[in-house]
Motif scaffolding. Structure first.
Motif, PDB file in Angstrom:
ATOM      1  N   ASN A  62     -12.184   4.967   0.889  1.00 29.79           N
ATOM      2  CA  ASN A  62     -13.180   5.012   1.982  1.00 29.79           C
ATOM      3  C   ASN A  62     -12.629   5.663   3.251  1.00 29.79           C
ATOM      4  O   ASN A  62     -13.300   5.640   4.296  1.00 29.79           O
ATOM      5  CB  ASN A  62     -13.793   3.625   2.248  1.00 29.79           C
ATOM      6  CG  ASN A  62     -12.783   2.655   2.859  1.00 29.79           C
ATOM      7  OD1 ASN A  62     -11.851   3.055   3.540  1.00 29.79           O
ATOM      8  ND2 ASN A  62     -12.982   1.370   2.621  1.00 29.79           N
ATOM      9  N   GLY A  63     -11.431   6.229   3.162  1.00 26.15           N
ATOM     10  CA  GLY A  63     -10.919   7.046   4.258  1.00 26.15           C
ATOM     11  C   GLY A  63     -10.204   6.305   5.361  1.00 26.15           C
ATOM     12  O   GLY A  63      -9.866   6.914   6.386  1.00 26.15           O
ATOM     13  N   THR A  64      -9.919   5.009   5.156  1.00 31.29           N
ATOM     14  CA  THR A  64      -9.245   4.262   6.217  1.00 31.29           C
ATOM     15  C   THR A  64      -7.758   4.031   5.946  1.00 31.29           C
ATOM     16  O   THR A  64      -7.079   3.375   6.734  1.00 31.29           O
ATOM     17  CB  THR A  64      -9.934   2.907   6.470  1.00 31.29           C
ATOM     18  OG1 THR A  64      -9.916   2.149   5.259  1.00 31.29           O
ATOM     19  CG2 THR A  64     -11.371   3.105   6.924  1.00 31.29           C
ATOM     20  N   ALA A  65      -7.272   4.503   4.834  1.00 32.62           N
ATOM     21  CA  ALA A  65      -5.831   4.492   4.545  1.00 32.62           C
ATOM     22  C   ALA A  65      -5.510   5.815   3.871  1.00 32.62           C
ATOM     23  O   ALA A  65      -6.414   6.582   3.517  1.00 32.62           O
ATOM     24  CB  ALA A  65      -5.462   3.319   3.651  1.00 32.62           C
ATOM     25  N   GLN A  66      -4.219   6.076   3.728  1.00 33.42           N
ATOM     26  CA  GLN A  66      -3.808   7.374   3.186  1.00 33.42           C
ATOM     27  C   GLN A  66      -2.774   7.177   2.066  1.00 33.42           C
ATOM     28  O   GLN A  66      -2.141   6.141   1.970  1.00 33.42           O
ATOM     29  CB  GLN A  66      -3.137   8.237   4.273  1.00 33.42           C
ATOM     30  CG  GLN A  66      -3.956   8.473   5.510  1.00 33.42           C
ATOM     31  CD  GLN A  66      -3.896   7.294   6.468  1.00 33.42           C
ATOM     32  OE1 GLN A  66      -2.845   6.691   6.668  1.00 33.42           O
ATOM     33  NE2 GLN A  66      -5.034   6.954   7.050  1.00 33.42           N
ATOM     34  N   VAL A  67      -2.652   8.223   1.254  1.00 33.88           N
ATOM     35  CA  VAL A  67      -1.491   8.353   0.374  1.00 33.88           C
ATOM     36  C   VAL A  67      -0.652   9.475   0.967  1.00 33.88           C
ATOM     37  O   VAL A  67      -1.158  10.586   1.202  1.00 33.88           O
ATOM     38  CB  VAL A  67      -1.879   8.717  -1.071  1.00 33.88           C
ATOM     39  CG1 VAL A  67      -0.631   8.670  -1.961  1.00 33.88           C
ATOM     40  CG2 VAL A  67      -2.968   7.803  -1.601  1.00 33.88           C
ATOM     41  N   LYS A  68       0.612   9.145   1.241  1.00 32.73           N
ATOM     42  CA  LYS A  68       1.518  10.164   1.778  1.00 32.73           C
ATOM     43  C   LYS A  68       2.746  10.260   0.893  1.00 32.73           C
ATOM     44  O   LYS A  68       3.207   9.255   0.336  1.00 32.73           O
ATOM     45  CB  LYS A  68       1.940   9.818   3.203  1.00 32.73           C
ATOM     46  CG  LYS A  68       0.794   9.961   4.195  1.00 32.73           C
ATOM     47  CD  LYS A  68       1.267   9.741   5.615  1.00 32.73           C
ATOM     48  CE  LYS A  68       0.097   9.895   6.591  1.00 32.73           C
ATOM     49  NZ  LYS A  68       0.487   9.553   7.974  1.00 32.73           N
ATOM     50  N   GLY A 120      -2.732   0.386   3.991  1.00 28.16           N
ATOM     51  CA  GLY A 120      -3.906  -0.235   3.390  1.00 28.16           C
ATOM     52  C   GLY A 120      -3.814  -0.261   1.887  1.00 28.16           C
ATOM     53  O   GLY A 120      -2.740  -0.083   1.305  1.00 28.16           O
ATOM     54  N   GLN A 121      -4.943  -0.496   1.259  1.00 32.77           N
ATOM     55  CA  GLN A 121      -5.039  -0.602  -0.192  1.00 32.77           C
ATOM     56  C   GLN A 121      -5.767   0.612  -0.758  1.00 32.77           C
ATOM     57  O   GLN A 121      -6.316   1.430  -0.009  1.00 32.77           O
ATOM     58  CB  GLN A 121      -5.813  -1.881  -0.553  1.00 32.77           C
ATOM     59  CG  GLN A 121      -5.206  -3.158  -0.006  1.00 32.77           C
ATOM     60  CD  GLN A 121      -3.907  -3.531  -0.699  1.00 32.77           C
ATOM     61  OE1 GLN A 121      -3.749  -3.284  -1.891  1.00 32.77           O
ATOM     62  NE2 GLN A 121      -2.971  -4.110   0.045  1.00 32.77           N
ATOM     63  N   VAL A 137      -1.488  13.339   0.963  1.00 34.55           N
ATOM     64  CA  VAL A 137      -2.017  13.834  -0.315  1.00 34.55           C
ATOM     65  C   VAL A 137      -3.223  13.006  -0.760  1.00 34.55           C
ATOM     66  O   VAL A 137      -3.576  12.991  -1.941  1.00 34.55           O
ATOM     67  CB  VAL A 137      -0.917  13.858  -1.404  1.00 34.55           C
ATOM     68  CG1 VAL A 137       0.083  14.973  -1.131  1.00 34.55           C
ATOM     69  CG2 VAL A 137      -0.197  12.508  -1.498  1.00 34.55           C
ATOM     70  N   SER A 138      -3.875  12.361   0.192  1.00 36.65           N
ATOM     71  CA  SER A 138      -5.029  11.514  -0.139  1.00 36.65           C
ATOM     72  C   SER A 138      -6.112  12.309  -0.851  1.00 36.65           C
ATOM     73  O   SER A 138      -6.714  11.821  -1.825  1.00 36.65           O
ATOM     74  CB  SER A 138      -5.612  10.900   1.138  1.00 36.65           C
ATOM     75  OG  SER A 138      -4.637  10.208   1.865  1.00 36.65           O
TER      76      SER A 138
END
Ligand code: SF4
Length: 158
Positions: A67-73, A60-61, A80-81
């Motif tokens: 808003n919790g629907t994608a992550q940073v990994k 996602g973006q 690490v979101s």
């Protein structure tokens, strides 16, 4: 009246990148001598270490991360979101508390990018998009310039 700046710490020469280097830009380092400049690194403000594994937005973006629907990994798969969001919130607090006029953040970063980010595959593939800190600042009415935007503006003034 002199402008007040919020700048990615790595652009000002601080060795806070994931690989413990900087992205020092002469024109931005010069600003430190002529203007009030707050320098900060959202990833470190969010509690990540230096050095750290590189991370990219997945599925996602940046707004989706917020808003919790994608992550940073990171590259080994750690989510690490929460650290990225905490760092973005601390950058927003700095921008608001210091009432900054101009925000200059490092292009391509999953936190600081304003036009481009990497696509989540860790293959150095860039896509249109912006980072998590940039997203939160934009949501609160701040315009975010990249170092390239800033340098182009400086050239136009010569
Ligand atoms: Fe630079 Fe932003 Fe990355 Fe920190 S998070 S190293 S300030 S680009």
């Amino acid at each position: 009246m002199s402008l007040k700046y919020l700048v990615s710490a790595c652009l000002a020469g601080h060795t806070v990148r994931y690989d413990a280097t900087s992205n020092a830009q002469d024109a931005i380092c010069q600003l430190l001598h002529t203007h009030e400049v707050i320098t900060a690194c959202p990833e470190m403000l969010g509690g990540l270490s230096c050095p750290r594994f590189p991370a990219e937005i997945q599925n996602g973006q940046a707004n989706d991360v917020l808003n919790g629907t994608a992550q940073v990994k990171d590259v080994i798969g750690t989510d690490v979101s929460a650290e990225f969001i905490a760092g973005a919130q601390r950058m927003l607090a700095l921008a608001q508390r210091h009432k900054v006029d101009v925000v200059i953040l490092k292009e391509n970063s999953p936190s600081c990018g304003s036009r481009y980010i990497y696509d989540g595959t860790f293959t150095r593939t860039k896509i249109d998009g912006y980072g998590v800190t940039t997203a939160l600042l934009k949501q609160h009415g701040f315009q975010v310039l990249s170092e390239h935007d800033f340098l182009a503006m400086m050239q136009d003034q010569l």
